[in-house]
Design a protein around this motif. Structure first.
Motif, PDB file in Angstrom:
ATOM      1  N   ARG A   1       0.829  -1.211   0.000  1.00 19.59           N
ATOM      2  CA  ARG A   1       0.000   0.000   0.000  1.00 19.59           C
ATOM      3  C   ARG A   1       0.865   1.262   0.000  1.00 19.59           C
ATOM      4  NH1 ARG A   1      -2.904  -3.060   3.854  1.00 19.59           N
ATOM      5  NH2 ARG A   1      -2.052  -1.789   5.555  1.00 19.59           N
ATOM      6  N   GLU A   2       1.968   1.227   0.735  1.00 21.14           N
ATOM      7  CA  GLU A   2       2.850   2.390   0.772  1.00 21.14           C
ATOM      8  C   GLU A   2       3.516   2.627  -0.577  1.00 21.14           C
ATOM      9  OE1 GLU A   2       3.444   4.551   3.736  1.00 21.14           O
ATOM     10  OE2 GLU A   2       1.465   3.599   3.730  1.00 21.14           O
ATOM     11  N   TRP A   3       3.876   1.542  -1.276  1.00 19.02           N
ATOM     12  CA  TRP A   3       4.439   1.714  -2.626  1.00 19.02           C
ATOM     13  C   TRP A   3       3.382   2.319  -3.556  1.00 19.02           C
ATOM     14  CZ3 TRP A   3       2.566  -0.383  -7.151  1.00 19.02           C
ATOM     15  CH2 TRP A   3       3.292  -0.057  -8.292  1.00 19.02           C
ATOM     16  N   ALA A   4       2.162   1.794  -3.502  1.00 18.24           N
ATOM     17  CA  ALA A   4       1.104   2.301  -4.378  1.00 18.24           C
ATOM     18  C   ALA A   4       0.844   3.778  -4.121  1.00 18.24           C
ATOM     19  CB  ALA A   4      -0.177   1.493  -4.175  1.00 18.24           C
TER      20      ALA A   4
ATOM     21  N   ALA B   1      12.744   0.005  -4.696  1.00 14.02           N
ATOM     22  CA  ALA B   1      13.866  -0.577  -3.961  1.00 14.02           C
ATOM     23  C   ALA B   1      13.492  -0.857  -2.504  1.00 14.02           C
ATOM     24  CB  ALA B   1      15.072   0.357  -4.026  1.00 14.02           C
ATOM     25  N   GLN B   2      12.771   0.065  -1.884  1.00 13.61           N
ATOM     26  CA  GLN B   2      12.337  -0.158  -0.495  1.00 13.61           C
ATOM     27  C   GLN B   2      11.382  -1.350  -0.412  1.00 13.61           C
ATOM     28  OE1 GLN B   2      11.082   4.058   0.011  1.00 13.61           O
ATOM     29  NE2 GLN B   2      11.991   3.877   2.059  1.00 13.61           N
ATOM     30  N   GLU B   3      10.486  -1.461  -1.384  1.00 18.47           N
ATOM     31  CA  GLU B   3       9.553  -2.599  -1.392  1.00 18.47           C
ATOM     32  C   GLU B   3      10.314  -3.913  -1.542  1.00 18.47           C
ATOM     33  OE1 GLU B   3       7.291  -5.786  -3.039  1.00 18.47           O
ATOM     34  OE2 GLU B   3       8.667  -4.565  -4.257  1.00 18.47           O
TER      35      GLU B   3
ATOM     36  N   LEU C   1      -0.778   6.383 -10.875  1.00 14.94           N
ATOM     37  CA  LEU C   1      -0.353   7.611 -11.536  1.00 14.94           C
ATOM     38  C   LEU C   1      -0.696   8.839 -10.696  1.00 14.94           C
ATOM     39  CD1 LEU C   1      -1.404   6.841 -15.222  1.00 14.94           C
ATOM     40  CD2 LEU C   1       0.936   7.029 -14.344  1.00 14.94           C
ATOM     41  N   GLU C   2      -1.924   8.884 -10.190  1.00 15.11           N
ATOM     42  CA  GLU C   2      -2.355  10.071  -9.450  1.00 15.11           C
ATOM     43  C   GLU C   2      -1.606  10.222  -8.136  1.00 15.11           C
ATOM     44  OE1 GLU C   2      -6.603   9.791  -9.346  1.00 15.11           O
ATOM     45  OE2 GLU C   2      -6.793  10.263 -11.470  1.00 15.11           O
ATOM     46  N   ALA C   3      -1.198   9.083  -7.538  1.00 19.08           N
ATOM     47  CA  ALA C   3      -0.365   9.175  -6.337  1.00 19.08           C
ATOM     48  C   ALA C   3       0.983   9.805  -6.654  1.00 19.08           C
ATOM     49  CB  ALA C   3      -0.161   7.792  -5.727  1.00 19.08           C
ATOM     50  N   ARG C   4       1.385   9.714  -7.922  1.00 19.23           N
ATOM     51  CA  ARG C   4       2.648  10.307  -8.378  1.00 19.23           C
ATOM     52  C   ARG C   4       2.417  11.629  -9.108  1.00 19.23           C
ATOM     53  NH1 ARG C   4       2.559   5.435  -7.205  1.00 19.23           N
ATOM     54  NH2 ARG C   4       4.395   4.183  -6.693  1.00 19.23           N
TER      55      ARG C   4
END
Length: 369
Positions: free
Chosen positions: A64-67, A74-76, A315-318
């Motif tokens: 969820r944190e990656w998304a 890399a953290q994932e 995309l929107e999270a980015r």
């Protein structure tokens, strides 16, 4: 101690362990991660609960944190590697239950092309602690190699895992090949749908939504399939007669090239893209074609529209608007104008994207909301 008090204590132990493991993962501290789960085990938590409620729970949070763009890729990957080593340490620290003859042998594997091995690893460990003899083959097992292995080992059940819907055709091949040996197949993972609909479509003998449910199913036993009858039933996917799946899959490279060329023509800004940006755009178009083809294979538009909606979230999270996907979908509609099912799925996909960007309706004064 009352049963209620024991449950509350167990819950508190698991809650504390999740918090400690999450902090260890954020700090990339493998030793602290091991200490988090060992402390829970020493406090009396069951191995299965630690595996599924602590390790799997934290892994889901990592996803969820990656998304949400709060974890990098890399953290994932680092978190997944820590969890994998913690599971291995648990396996050596807490021996599994002695194998029980009625429990039988289970081969656990990921389908060909599936690299997300942690769910299968968790299932393997749960089954070991329930008394099964487990043969864990890991990620990305090509079907011919799986079948050769089964000829040598003759397990009672094969458990196949897949997280990505684009692996459904590979899963179908594996299910059919294993059943041809007279071995029942249990499947699980997000690829098969949250209700198991794709497992039923592909003729799996059983589906489970999670590792606990899978272990419970195996405890009740699965009947061995009749190879001939299974093959006749599983291979009957009449919607594939139109050959859209095969043609889209075989034409993927040209579809990607033509779509990129069309995007450059329609979006002049693309002409200034760096080589890295062009490669990333090509990858995005290729993913769209991959999910379109797997939706055609399963004849399920939800595979395609769900992927687009999820991609819109990413995309929107980015801080990239989801509508950037629409021109590519429009070009694919032009390129696939003679493919009715593809056109339908692309139309549905564009509607999903349009609904994300449509302005909210403001009710007029006095009108019902």
């Amino acid at each position: 101690m009352t049963d209620t008090t024991a449950v509350e204590n167990d819950g508190a132990v698991l809650t504390h362990a999740r918090a400690a493991l999450w902090q260890a993962v954020c700090d990339r501290d493998e030793y602290a991660a091991g200490q988090a789960v060992f402390t829970a085990l020493d406090a009396g938590a069951a191995v299965e609960d630690v595996l599924l409620d602590v390790v799997a729970g934290v892994q889901h949070k990592v996803g969820r944190e990656w998304a949400a763009d709060r974890f990098t890729v890399a953290q994932e990957h680092a978190a997944t590697a820590i969890h994998d080593r913690v599971i291995a340490a648990m396996a050596h620290r807490v021996p599994p239950a002695p194998p029980r003859e009625p429990a039988g042998t289970v081969t656990v594997a990921c389908v060909d092309g599936e690299w997300h091995a942690l769910p299968a690893r968790l299932l393997a460990e749960v089954l070991r602690h329930r008394g099964h003899r487990v043969d864990f083959l890991g990620a990305q097992v090509p079907t011919p190699h799986l079948i050769a292995h089964l000829h040598r080992t003759a397990p009672d059940v094969v458990a196949l895992s897949s997280s990505l819907p684009v692996r459904l055709p590979d899963a179908h091949s594996a299910i059919t090949a294993v059943q041809a040996l007279g071995i029942p197949v249990l499947v699980g993972g997000a690829a098969f749908g949250d209700d198991g609909r794709h497992a039923r479509l592909l003729g799996a003998d059983a589906w489970a939504p999670d590792a606990r449910a899978a272990a419970d199913l195996l405890a009740r036993g699965l009947p061995r399939p009749v190879p001939g009858a299974i093959r006749q039933r599983v291979d009957d996917l009449p919607h594939l007669i139109d050959q859209e799946y095969s043609l889209v899959l075989r034409g993927k490279r040209q579809l990607v090239r033509d779509t990129l060329a069309g995007l450059e023509e329609r979006l002049p800004a693309m002409r200034a893209y760096t080589e890295a940006q062009r490669e990333r755009t090509a990858e995005d178009v290729a993913h769209i074609v991959d999910f379109l083809s797997c939706a055609l294979y399963a004849d399920d538009s939800r595979l395609f529209t769900g992927f687009l909606d999820w991609t819109g979230d990413i995309l929107e999270a980015r801080r990239v608007p989801a509508r950037v996907l629409d021109p590519g979908l429009a070009l694919l509609q032009d390129l696939l104008k003679d493919f009715p099912r593809s056109l339908d799925f692309l139309t549905r996909g564009r509607a999903v994207l349009a609904a994300r960007t449509a302005p909210a309706r403001v009710p007029e004064p006095g009108a019902p909301a």
